[in-house]
Design a protein around this motif. Sequence first.
Motif, PDB file in Angstrom:
ATOM      1  N   UNK B 270       2.344   4.415  49.188  1.00  0.00           N
ATOM      2  CA  UNK B 270       3.449   5.156  49.780  1.00  0.00           C
ATOM      3  C   UNK B 270       2.883   6.466  50.351  1.00  0.00           C
ATOM      4  N   UNK B 271       2.070   6.326  51.388  1.00  0.00           N
ATOM      5  CA  UNK B 271       1.469   7.465  52.095  1.00  0.00           C
ATOM      6  C   UNK B 271       0.840   8.493  51.143  1.00  0.00           C
ATOM      7  N   UNK B 272      -0.189   8.091  50.412  1.00  0.00           N
ATOM      8  CA  UNK B 272      -0.774   8.967  49.383  1.00  0.00           C
ATOM      9  C   UNK B 272      -1.354  10.271  49.929  1.00  0.00           C
ATOM     10  N   UNK B 273      -1.773  10.276  51.200  1.00  0.00           N
ATOM     11  CA  UNK B 273      -2.353  11.521  51.727  1.00  0.00           C
ATOM     12  C   UNK B 273      -1.304  12.620  51.902  1.00  0.00           C
ATOM     13  N   UNK B 274      -0.023  12.274  51.771  1.00  0.00           N
ATOM     14  CA  UNK B 274       1.008  13.307  51.898  1.00  0.00           C
ATOM     15  C   UNK B 274       1.467  13.805  50.522  1.00  0.00           C
ATOM     16  N   UNK B 277       0.775  16.913  44.787  1.00  0.00           N
ATOM     17  CA  UNK B 277      -0.110  17.234  43.665  1.00  0.00           C
ATOM     18  C   UNK B 277      -0.670  15.929  43.118  1.00  0.00           C
ATOM     19  N   UNK B 278      -1.488  16.015  42.077  1.00  0.00           N
ATOM     20  CA  UNK B 278      -2.194  14.819  41.610  1.00  0.00           C
ATOM     21  C   UNK B 278      -1.226  13.762  41.053  1.00  0.00           C
ATOM     22  N   UNK B 279      -0.172  14.226  40.366  1.00  0.00           N
ATOM     23  CA  UNK B 279       0.789  13.261  39.807  1.00  0.00           C
ATOM     24  C   UNK B 279       1.492  12.527  40.949  1.00  0.00           C
ATOM     25  N   UNK B 280       1.817  13.285  41.978  1.00  0.00           N
ATOM     26  CA  UNK B 280       2.460  12.706  43.157  1.00  0.00           C
ATOM     27  C   UNK B 280       1.517  11.694  43.828  1.00  0.00           C
ATOM     28  N   UNK B 281       0.236  12.034  43.895  1.00  0.00           N
ATOM     29  CA  UNK B 281      -0.750  11.128  44.507  1.00  0.00           C
ATOM     30  C   UNK B 281      -0.786   9.777  43.800  1.00  0.00           C
ATOM     31  N   UNK B 282      -0.870   9.809  42.477  1.00  0.00           N
ATOM     32  CA  UNK B 282      -0.988   8.543  41.742  1.00  0.00           C
ATOM     33  C   UNK B 282       0.309   7.759  41.694  1.00  0.00           C
ATOM     34  N   UNK B 284       1.740   7.315  44.467  1.00  0.00           N
ATOM     35  CA  UNK B 284       1.736   6.764  45.821  1.00  0.00           C
ATOM     36  C   UNK B 284       0.526   5.882  46.112  1.00  0.00           C
ATOM     37  N   UNK B 285      -0.474   5.899  45.235  1.00  0.00           N
ATOM     38  CA  UNK B 285      -1.741   5.208  45.491  1.00  0.00           C
ATOM     39  C   UNK B 285      -1.837   3.973  44.600  1.00  0.00           C
ATOM     40  N   UNK B 286      -2.154   2.805  45.152  1.00  0.00           N
ATOM     41  CA  UNK B 286      -2.305   1.565  44.390  1.00  0.00           C
ATOM     42  C   UNK B 286      -1.176   1.440  43.353  1.00  0.00           C
ATOM     43  N   UNK B 287       0.051   1.551  43.840  1.00  0.00           N
ATOM     44  CA  UNK B 287       1.235   1.629  42.987  1.00  0.00           C
ATOM     45  C   UNK B 287       1.329   0.458  42.002  1.00  0.00           C
ATOM     46  N   UNK B 288       0.972  -0.751  42.473  1.00  0.00           N
ATOM     47  CA  UNK B 288       1.146  -1.910  41.588  1.00  0.00           C
ATOM     48  C   UNK B 288       0.208  -1.844  40.384  1.00  0.00           C
ATOM     49  N   UNK B 289      -0.972  -1.233  40.532  1.00  0.00           N
ATOM     50  CA  UNK B 289      -1.876  -1.087  39.383  1.00  0.00           C
ATOM     51  C   UNK B 289      -1.413   0.055  38.479  1.00  0.00           C
ATOM     52  N   UNK B 290      -1.095   1.215  39.087  1.00  0.00           N
ATOM     53  CA  UNK B 290      -0.724   2.364  38.256  1.00  0.00           C
ATOM     54  C   UNK B 290       0.580   2.092  37.506  1.00  0.00           C
ATOM     55  N   UNK B 291       1.531   1.398  38.145  1.00  0.00           N
ATOM     56  CA  UNK B 291       2.781   1.155  37.418  1.00  0.00           C
ATOM     57  C   UNK B 291       2.557   0.115  36.313  1.00  0.00           C
ATOM     58  N   UNK B 292       1.627  -0.813  36.542  1.00  0.00           N
ATOM     59  CA  UNK B 292       1.276  -1.785  35.488  1.00  0.00           C
ATOM     60  C   UNK B 292       0.744  -1.035  34.266  1.00  0.00           C
ATOM     61  N   UNK B 317      -2.639  10.457  28.850  1.00  0.00           N
ATOM     62  CA  UNK B 317      -3.000  10.473  30.279  1.00  0.00           C
ATOM     63  C   UNK B 317      -4.492  10.195  30.445  1.00  0.00           C
ATOM     64  N   UNK B 318      -5.316  10.866  29.623  1.00  0.00           N
ATOM     65  CA  UNK B 318      -6.771  10.686  29.760  1.00  0.00           C
ATOM     66  C   UNK B 318      -7.183   9.235  29.487  1.00  0.00           C
ATOM     67  N   UNK B 319      -6.610   8.638  28.443  1.00  0.00           N
ATOM     68  CA  UNK B 319      -6.955   7.238  28.132  1.00  0.00           C
ATOM     69  C   UNK B 319      -6.520   6.337  29.284  1.00  0.00           C
ATOM     70  N   UNK B 320      -5.295   6.562  29.753  1.00  0.00           N
ATOM     71  CA  UNK B 320      -4.752   5.758  30.837  1.00  0.00           C
ATOM     72  C   UNK B 320      -5.636   5.822  32.086  1.00  0.00           C
ATOM     73  N   UNK B 321      -6.040   7.020  32.456  1.00  0.00           N
ATOM     74  CA  UNK B 321      -6.828   7.156  33.683  1.00  0.00           C
ATOM     75  C   UNK B 321      -8.263   6.676  33.522  1.00  0.00           C
ATOM     76  N   UNK B 322      -8.816   6.831  32.328  1.00  0.00           N
ATOM     77  CA  UNK B 322     -10.155   6.297  32.109  1.00  0.00           C
ATOM     78  C   UNK B 322     -10.115   4.775  32.283  1.00  0.00           C
ATOM     79  N   UNK B 323      -9.031   4.157  31.800  1.00  0.00           N
ATOM     80  CA  UNK B 323      -8.884   2.711  31.980  1.00  0.00           C
ATOM     81  C   UNK B 323      -8.689   2.343  33.446  1.00  0.00           C
ATOM     82  N   UNK B 324      -7.897   3.136  34.168  1.00  0.00           N
ATOM     83  CA  UNK B 324      -7.719   2.879  35.610  1.00  0.00           C
ATOM     84  C   UNK B 324      -9.091   2.909  36.287  1.00  0.00           C
ATOM     85  N   UNK B 325      -9.898   3.903  35.933  1.00  0.00           N
ATOM     86  CA  UNK B 325     -11.240   3.990  36.513  1.00  0.00           C
ATOM     87  C   UNK B 325     -12.070   2.764  36.156  1.00  0.00           C
TER      88      UNK B 325
END
Lengths: 80, 480
Positions: B270-274, B277-282, B284-292, B317-325
Motif C-alpha cells: 500500500x504505497x510503502x514509500x509514502x 514512520x516505521x510502523x506505518x511502513x510495515x 504498507x510493505x509485504x502486507x500479507x507476510x507482516x499481517x500473518x 516487536x523485536x522477536x517478531x521482526x527478527x523472524x520477519x528478517x
Amino acid sequence: MNRSEILKTVNEVFIDILDDESLVLTEETSANDVEDWDSLNHIQIVVAVEKQFKIRFTSQEILSWKTVGEMISSISSKLN
Amino acid sequence: MLFTSLPFVLFFIIFFLLYWYVFSGNLKLQNVLILTGSYVFYAWWDWRFLFLLIGSSALNYILGIYIDKSKNEKQRGFLLWIGLIQGLGCLLFFKYFNFFIKSFISAFGVFNVKADIYTLNIILPLGISFYTFRTISYLLDLKSGKIKPATDWVVFFSYVAFFPSLLSGPIDRPKTLIPQLEKKRVFDYNQASDGMRQILWGLFKKIVIADNCALFNAEIFDHYKTLPASSLLFGAFLFTIQVYADFSGYSDMAIGLANLLGFKITRNFNYPFFAQNIADFWRRWHISLTSWLTDYVFMPLSVYFRDYGKSGLILAILINFTLIGAWHGANWTFVFFGFLNGCFYIPLVLRGTLNKKKKAGGQSTLKTFANMAGMFILLMFTFLIFRADSLSQAFDYYSKLFSPSLFSGFVITEKLNTAITLLCIAIMLLAEWLQRDKQHALQIDAIKIFPVRALIYFGLIFVILSFSATKNADFIYFKF
C-alpha cells in the motif's frame, strides 16, 4: 453491571488509549472499523480494560475476540 | 516460466480460454483445471519438488479433517503439532540447515577447534516459504474455530498451489481464498479489465524500473571498493527502488492474474514509500507476510508479555521482526535487517506515539513530505544490509560510503539509460502519489475521456517495449 454499562466503560478506555474523543463503539464494532485500533494498540487496550474492571483474561479469550461485543461477553462472564 | 516470459503468456492464454469457455459451467472441473494448471506451472520450474508440494497438501488436508472432527482438545492440539512440525521442519531443513551447520563451524573456529562437518548441497524448493505459511494458517485457524475445513480436496490443494501467488505470494489466508474456490466464479468484465491494468502497471515496475535498477546497482555493488562514496549512495538509492519495484510489481501481476480468473486475493503493498514512520511502513510493505506474523506470532507474544508494559511490547516487536528478517533466508544479513527494523520501533513505543497518532489532515504537506524523505533515507541504509552478501560486506560498504568522496560527482557509465531510468522512477512515484487512495496506479476511471486513458495505456506499453532492461533479472523474492 449490565452489558450497556460495560460498553460505556470500555468506550471510555478506548477513547483514552486511542486519544480519540469522537470514538463511539457498539457491540458490532471491530478493529476494521476503528482506524487506530491496530495490533500495537490492542494490547494496551486489553491491559487498560483489565485494570479498569480488575479482571484477568486468558490468552485464548483475547485472541478470539472479533468484535467489541465478544470482549464485553468475556468481561461480563468474569464480573457476574 | 516467469510471468514476464513468452511461455507463461502462452500458458496463461490457453488456461484463460479453457477456464472461461470450456469449464466455466462446472465448478468442480474449473477447480481441477486450476489445480492442474498450478502443478504444470510449478513443474515447469522444478518437477522434483512437486512431490513435496503435493505431499504437504495431502498431509495438511487430512490433518484438517481430523482436527475438525475431533472433540478432544488434546488430540486436536496433537494433530496441529504434527502439521506445524512438518511445515516448519521442511522450512528449516531446506532453508536453514546449511546455515546452522556453517554458523556452528565458524563458532568452533573461534576456539581454534576444527569441526569437520560436511554441508549438504540442498536446493531450495521454490515458493516453500509462501505455501508453508498457507498450510500453517489453515491448521491454526481451524484449531481456533475461525474457519471450517475445505469442502473437498481439490479446493484445498488449489488453495495451497494457486499459481498466481504460489511462488512469491501474496500469502492468502484460508478465509480469503478458500470460500472463493468453493463458489462459482462469474466472468466480470470490469474486474478482468482492472486485472489487465494492474498487470500492465506491474510489468512497467518490474521490467522497466526494477530490471534497469538491477543492472546499474549490480555494477556499483560489484566495484564498490574502487568507486567514490557518491556512487555508493546512488547504488543504495537504486537498490531501494529496485526491491520495491520488483516485489510490488510481481504482486501487482499476481493480483491482476487472479482478477482475470475472477478471484480477489490479498493486497500486498500500500504505497510503502509514502509511509510517515516505521510502523506505518510495515503496515504498507509485504502486507500479507507482516499481517500473518502479526496474527500468529506478534499477537500471542504481546498477550503473553503484557504484564511487562513497554518492555514486554518491545520484546514482542523485536522477536517478531527478527523472524520477519530470518524468513527471507538463511543469512545473518536478513536476521540483522529484521532485528534493526524492530529496533526502529523502540523510540515510537517509548514516546507513546504509537497510540497517539496525528489525525490525517492535521499535518502540513511539507511535514508529510519531510517524513517520507526521512523514512526513505532510513530505508536506503537498512536495505543495504539486505543487499549485501554478508554483514562484513555491509559494514565495509558503510565505511566506504561515509567518506569525503560522498560530495564528489558520481561515475555513470551509461548516462542516457540512467537518465531514462531516473525519469521512469519519477513517473512511477508521481503516478502512485496521485493514485495513493486507489488499489493501484492505473485505476484511472476518473479520467472520463477514453482517448486520454488509451493514450496512457499505449504510452506505457511503448515505454515497456522500448526501455525494458537488456537482461531480464529473476524476481528477488523467488529465492525466499
